[in-house]
Motif scaffolding. Structure first.
Motif: not given
Length: 82
Positions: A4-9, A11-12, A50, A53
């Protein structure tokens, strides 16, 4: 959690790269003003966040222990025949 952290990063990073590439060239045509410096500082701040993260942490704890699962379900002696 890690995925989830990798996905959100990701996207950012994508959103920041898109906005900076579309609007950055147009904003810097007339030189660097106060707002331009603020935008560049925020761009680098987002990049730093990022990196924080995505920094590899090695103290993750997982719910299941793989060795215990193998002992319980794979290496277990069969209790009876069919």
């Amino acid at each position: 959690m890690v995925e989830s952290l990798n996905t959100q990063a990701g996207k950012l990073i994508f959103a920041t790269a898109s906005v900076s590439s579309l609007l950055g060239g147009r904003a810097l045509l007339d030189g660097l003003g106060l707002w331009d410096w603020l935008a560049l500082a925020l761009l680098f701040l987002i990049g730093l966040l990022v990196v924080i993260m995505l920094w590899p942490y090695y103290n993750f704890t997982f719910r299941f222990d793989p060795e215990q699962l193998l002992q319980d379900f794979v290496d277990k002696n069969p209790s009876g025949s069919m």
